[in-house]
Design a protein around this motif. Sequence first.
Motif, PDB file in Angstrom:
ATOM      1  N   GLU A   1       0.825  -1.209   0.000  1.00  0.00           N
ATOM      2  CA  GLU A   1       0.000   0.000   0.000  1.00  0.00           C
ATOM      3  C   GLU A   1       0.860   1.260   0.000  1.00  0.00           C
ATOM      4  N   ALA A   2       1.949   1.241   0.787  1.00  0.00           N
ATOM      5  CA  ALA A   2       2.812   2.421   0.869  1.00  0.00           C
ATOM      6  C   ALA A   2       3.516   2.682  -0.455  1.00  0.00           C
ATOM      7  N   VAL A   3       4.054   1.624  -1.075  1.00  0.00           N
ATOM      8  CA  VAL A   3       4.759   1.788  -2.350  1.00  0.00           C
ATOM      9  C   VAL A   3       3.788   2.213  -3.442  1.00  0.00           C
ATOM     10  N   GLU A   4       2.624   1.586  -3.480  1.00  0.00           N
ATOM     11  CA  GLU A   4       1.619   1.929  -4.487  1.00  0.00           C
ATOM     12  C   GLU A   4       1.205   3.390  -4.384  1.00  0.00           C
ATOM     13  N   ALA A   5       0.995   3.861  -3.173  1.00  0.00           N
ATOM     14  CA  ALA A   5       0.583   5.259  -2.980  1.00  0.00           C
ATOM     15  C   ALA A   5       1.651   6.216  -3.491  1.00  0.00           C
ATOM     16  N   ARG A   6       2.923   5.870  -3.268  1.00  0.00           N
ATOM     17  CA  ARG A   6       3.996   6.754  -3.734  1.00  0.00           C
ATOM     18  C   ARG A   6       4.069   6.772  -5.259  1.00  0.00           C
ATOM     19  N   ILE A   7       3.885   5.622  -5.900  1.00  0.00           N
ATOM     20  CA  ILE A   7       3.914   5.589  -7.368  1.00  0.00           C
ATOM     21  C   ILE A   7       2.772   6.422  -7.944  1.00  0.00           C
ATOM     22  N   LEU A   8       1.578   6.258  -7.398  1.00  0.00           N
ATOM     23  CA  LEU A   8       0.427   7.009  -7.900  1.00  0.00           C
ATOM     24  C   LEU A   8       0.628   8.512  -7.718  1.00  0.00           C
ATOM     25  N   GLU A   9       1.264   8.887  -6.623  1.00  0.00           N
ATOM     26  CA  GLU A   9       1.544  10.310  -6.390  1.00  0.00           C
ATOM     27  C   GLU A   9       2.533  10.845  -7.425  1.00  0.00           C
ATOM     28  N   ILE A  10       3.540  10.041  -7.764  1.00  0.00           N
ATOM     29  CA  ILE A  10       4.513  10.457  -8.785  1.00  0.00           C
ATOM     30  C   ILE A  10       3.827  10.578 -10.142  1.00  0.00           C
ATOM     31  N   HIS A  11       2.991   9.599 -10.490  1.00  0.00           N
ATOM     32  CA  HIS A  11       2.241   9.678 -11.747  1.00  0.00           C
ATOM     33  C   HIS A  11       1.421  10.968 -11.800  1.00  0.00           C
ATOM     34  N   ALA A  12       0.721  11.262 -10.715  1.00  0.00           N
ATOM     35  CA  ALA A  12      -0.136  12.451 -10.694  1.00  0.00           C
ATOM     36  C   ALA A  12       0.678  13.725 -10.873  1.00  0.00           C
ATOM     37  N   SER A  13       1.859  13.769 -10.263  1.00  0.00           N
ATOM     38  CA  SER A  13       2.680  14.978 -10.376  1.00  0.00           C
ATOM     39  C   SER A  13       3.159  15.188 -11.806  1.00  0.00           C
ATOM     40  N   LEU A  14       3.471  14.103 -12.515  1.00  0.00           N
ATOM     41  CA  LEU A  14       3.945  14.236 -13.893  1.00  0.00           C
ATOM     42  C   LEU A  14       2.803  14.489 -14.866  1.00  0.00           C
ATOM     43  N   LEU A  15       1.645  13.952 -14.595  1.00  0.00           N
ATOM     44  CA  LEU A  15       0.504  14.212 -15.470  1.00  0.00           C
ATOM     45  C   LEU A  15       0.097  15.675 -15.438  1.00  0.00           C
ATOM     46  N   GLY A  16       0.454  16.361 -14.357  1.00  0.00           N
ATOM     47  CA  GLY A  16       0.127  17.776 -14.260  1.00  0.00           C
ATOM     48  C   GLY A  16       1.200  18.684 -14.806  1.00  0.00           C
TER      49      GLY A  16
END
Length: 366
Positions: free
Chosen positions: A347-362
Amino acid sequence: MGGRGRVLVLVPDLRLPGGVTHYYATVDLDRHPSIDYFYVNSADPETALGTVMRLVARYGRFLWLLVFGGYRLVHVNPSLNARSFYRDGVFIGLARLLRRPVLITMHGWDEEFAREVAERSWLRGFFRATFARVQGVIVLGKLFQERLQGLGVPQSTPFWIDTTVAEPPANPAPPSPVEEACVQVLFMSRVLESKGIFVAMEAVAMARSRLPDTRIVMVVAGDGPDLERAKDRARQLGLEDVLFTGYVRGPEKQRVLAQSDVLLFPTWYGEGLPCVVLEAMSHGLVVITRPVGGIPEVVQPGEHGYLLESTRPEDFAEVLVRVIGDEALRQRIAEANRRAARRFGKEAVEARILEIHASLLGDPLT
């Protein structure tokens, strides 16, 4: 694969063994409606010509998905070795051609090949036209960030330092099939000389000779090109009772880890941050390994285990004897490792990956 997800994640065929497949099978990102996996290879047997033809077909499929699939970010998972460098460099180049932002997670590092990239102008040029022009990089340790920047990744490129993922231990742990008085030493990896299998077996043989009143059980969990040599060497060392389990995954892998006390992993391979180190920590094993790749980022000597510069079996045997002979030390390190491993959970690793994806999509594509 397919659909109209926002992120296309390039991964190996998840039927294959290995750290990257374990990572993405565990975090299971493609269950999110905005993320799809795209296989860059296949677990099916094929000839050399068949491999080339399938790869060309994958490049075509990849282009089609970028044009018609609605993907706004491509997440590539290379290692810095010859095979991945060319294959994944082309994927990055195609994504750049279609002006899709690219995130890479650098999983492994071949020191010899990295020197070739630094020294040969055409390799360096290919690297700087592809890997050095991505919009973000995830690395498994600060060392890899510095080395990638040394090869040409701009200082302005965003870097994130993150770990691989460890499956949580089964609860409660299954009982051990061997008597309580024993100490179980685990080697869990591909069975390769450069992963330290022969050093590990010799160290166990030496430890047994120094601790004749302690039952020391060795388990080798994995397969690979040096497996038969390892079995022969075990017989030569008088380790006929070494348990060779073959490649394990899922509940069987959990059982082997839960029954073990020490991870003995004298690798000098081009590691990123091996999943087995994190999984061993999450199960409370004492980790005895070498300061390769990102391992020093998570294993603090004396707190989580021991890091040896040496590749001499005698040196590993000395540490192994100390650990086996001190139950209080093993318990202290086990508790510290279980605490430290919480940040490696799915859960911790997944949350960090999704946060990185979101930052780059913006972010705008540069």
